[in-house]
Design an enzyme around this catalytic site. Structure first.
Site, PDB file in Angstrom:
ATOM      1  N   GLU A 151     -44.342 -58.197  38.601  1.00 19.22           N
ATOM      2  CA  GLU A 151     -43.803 -59.551  38.615  1.00 19.22           C
ATOM      3  C   GLU A 151     -44.021 -60.192  37.247  1.00 19.22           C
ATOM      4  OE1 GLU A 151     -43.561 -61.226  42.825  1.00 19.22           O
ATOM      5  OE2 GLU A 151     -45.543 -61.690  42.083  1.00 19.22           O
TER       6      GLU A 151
ATOM      7  N   GLU B 254     -50.122 -66.444  40.261  1.00 15.01           N
ATOM      8  CA  GLU B 254     -50.590 -67.816  40.504  1.00 15.01           C
ATOM      9  C   GLU B 254     -52.094 -67.841  40.790  1.00 15.01           C
ATOM     10  OE1 GLU B 254     -47.620 -68.747  43.446  1.00 15.01           O
ATOM     11  OE2 GLU B 254     -46.097 -68.679  41.876  1.00 15.01           O
TER      12      GLU B 254
ATOM     13  N   SER C 249     -37.792 -64.397  40.680  1.00 16.94           N
ATOM     14  CA  SER C 249     -36.458 -65.005  40.832  1.00 16.94           C
ATOM     15  C   SER C 249     -35.420 -64.041  41.405  1.00 16.94           C
ATOM     16  CB  SER C 249     -35.985 -65.598  39.495  1.00 16.94           C
ATOM     17  OG  SER C 249     -36.836 -66.667  39.115  1.00 16.94           O
TER      18      SER C 249
ATOM     19  N   ASN D  56     -42.969 -63.986  50.040  1.00 20.77           N
ATOM     20  CA  ASN D  56     -44.213 -64.716  49.773  1.00 20.77           C
ATOM     21  C   ASN D  56     -43.905 -66.207  49.913  1.00 20.77           C
ATOM     22  OD1 ASN D  56     -46.544 -65.849  48.768  1.00 20.77           O
ATOM     23  ND2 ASN D  56     -46.210 -65.180  46.654  1.00 20.77           N
TER      24      ASN D  56
ATOM     25  N   HIS E 252     -51.776 -61.990  42.684  1.00 22.43           N
ATOM     26  CA  HIS E 252     -50.560 -62.727  42.325  1.00 22.43           C
ATOM     27  C   HIS E 252     -50.843 -63.552  41.067  1.00 22.43           C
ATOM     28  CE1 HIS E 252     -47.226 -65.535  42.446  1.00 22.43           C
ATOM     29  NE2 HIS E 252     -46.616 -64.681  43.255  1.00 22.43           N
TER      30      HIS E 252
ATOM     31  N   LYS F  87     -45.941 -68.662  49.916  1.00 25.01           N
ATOM     32  CA  LYS F  87     -46.866 -69.498  49.131  1.00 25.01           C
ATOM     33  C   LYS F  87     -47.369 -70.684  49.979  1.00 25.01           C
ATOM     34  CE  LYS F  87     -44.332 -68.026  45.079  1.00 25.01           C
ATOM     35  NZ  LYS F  87     -44.100 -68.161  43.669  1.00 25.01           N
TER      36      LYS F  87
ATOM     37  N   GLY G  64     -40.406 -68.066  39.791  1.00 24.97           N
ATOM     38  CA  GLY G  64     -40.078 -69.463  40.087  1.00 24.97           C
ATOM     39  C   GLY G  64     -39.328 -70.162  38.966  1.00 24.97           C
TER      40      GLY G  64
HETATM   41  C1  PEP Z   1     -43.453 -64.618  43.831  1.00 25.00           C
HETATM   42  O1  PEP Z   1     -44.052 -65.640  44.044  1.00 25.00           O
HETATM   43  O2  PEP Z   1     -44.021 -63.537  44.050  1.00 25.00           O
HETATM   44  C2  PEP Z   1     -42.096 -64.697  43.302  1.00 25.00           C
HETATM   45  C3  PEP Z   1     -41.554 -63.601  42.875  1.00 25.00           C
HETATM   46  O3  PEP Z   1     -41.499 -65.935  43.296  1.00 25.00           O
HETATM   47  P1  PEP Z   1     -39.951 -66.267  42.991  1.00 25.00           P
HETATM   48  O4  PEP Z   1     -39.124 -65.272  43.761  1.00 25.00           O
HETATM   49  O5  PEP Z   1     -39.755 -67.661  43.452  1.00 25.00           O
HETATM   50  O6  PEP Z   1     -39.756 -66.106  41.510  1.00 25.00           O
END
Ligand code: PEP
Length: 249
Positions: free
Chosen positions: A166, A96, A212, A9, A94, A11, A172
């Site tokens: 997630e 976000e 992460s 992803n 997601h 973003k 992040g």
């Molecule tokens: C994501 O945005 O779906 C995600 C898992 O981000 P990150 O790997 O940076 O934590």
């Protein structure tokens, strides 16, 4: 055997030239990839990446779609638009989007319906915040996300959905769930799918972990029996890191 997936992803990152180069770098090693790789760039880059990935096994996904079919919704991109580009995947829900754009269970339910109606394969994200995890209410919380936006789907439709667990506190932040925490929640989600749709569908549904994921923790996370791969944010922006993650599964 469930298919394993590693999805990146990207973003709201990268210029067009950087996105095309990153896709080309990831593609350059695809002969060694044993599992499905999906890249989710920003909307304006999808066509260029389709050209870059012509003939490749790597698939593309959008990061979002609208909860309306068409019409006067300035700035939105609809499921039928994405379908008209022959795009296979779309990320829906997601954290976000849920947090910054206040997407409700009801909105996400509508997005799921539209994505599936137009033949897209949704990657449906769920996961709890830190406070909920501290209160040990992650099961109740994630179950509600599934119940409200997903569990109205027919057997045929749910079978097309990829679920991404997630935990918001791990996205992040550099704080990943431990492999055991990931396994416990994936198992919990699979049990909920089983209770609603039966063991056959539950055993087949793909559940990705996101939060992460990095080259040094991917292998252990992905070795858990209910973890079928990952949705990767930050580390998918670096070709070398993303390739190591792909190859760790
Ligand atoms: C994501 O945005 O779906 C995600 C898992 O981000 P990150 O790997 O940076 O934590």
């Amino acid at each position: 055997m469930r298919q394993k997936i590693i999805a990146g992803n990207w973003k709201m990152n990268l210029t067009l030239a950087e996105a095309v180069k990153l896709a080309a770098d990831i593609k350059s090693d695809e002969a060694s990839y044993k599992h499905q790789v999906i890249l989710c760039p920003a909307f304006p880059y999808l066509t260029s990446l389709q050209n870059e990935l012509k003939g490749s096994k790597i698939k593309l996904g959008a990061q979002n779609c609208a909860d309306r079919e068409n019409g006067a919704f300035t700035g939105e991109v609809s499921a039928p638009m994405l379908a008209s580009m022959s795009l296979p995947y779309v990320i829906i829900g997601h954290s976000e989007r849920r947090i910054y754009y206040h997407e409700s269970h009801e909105t996400l339910k509508e997005k799921m319906n539209l994505a599936l109606r137009y033949g897209l394969l949704p990657i449906f994200c769920c996961g709890e915040t830190k406070d909920i995890r501290i209160d040990e209410k992650q099961g109740v919380y994630v179950n509600k996300q599934l119940e409200e936006s997903l569990f109205h789907l027919s057997d045929d439709d749910i079978a097309k959905v990829v679920i991404a667990y997630e935990p918001v506190w791990a996205i992040g932040t550099g704080l990943n769930a431990t492999p055991q925490q990931a396994q416990d929640m994936h198992h919990f989600i699979r049990e909920k799918v089983s209770a609603r749709y039966g063991i056959g569908i539950a055993e087949r549904i793909i559940i990705l972990y996101g939060g992460s994921v990095k080259p040094d923790n991917a292998a252990e996370l992905f070795s858990q029996s209910d973890v079928d791969g990952g949705l990767v944010g930050g580390a998918s922006l670096k070709a070398d890191d993303f390739k190591k993650i792909i190859l760790s599964i």
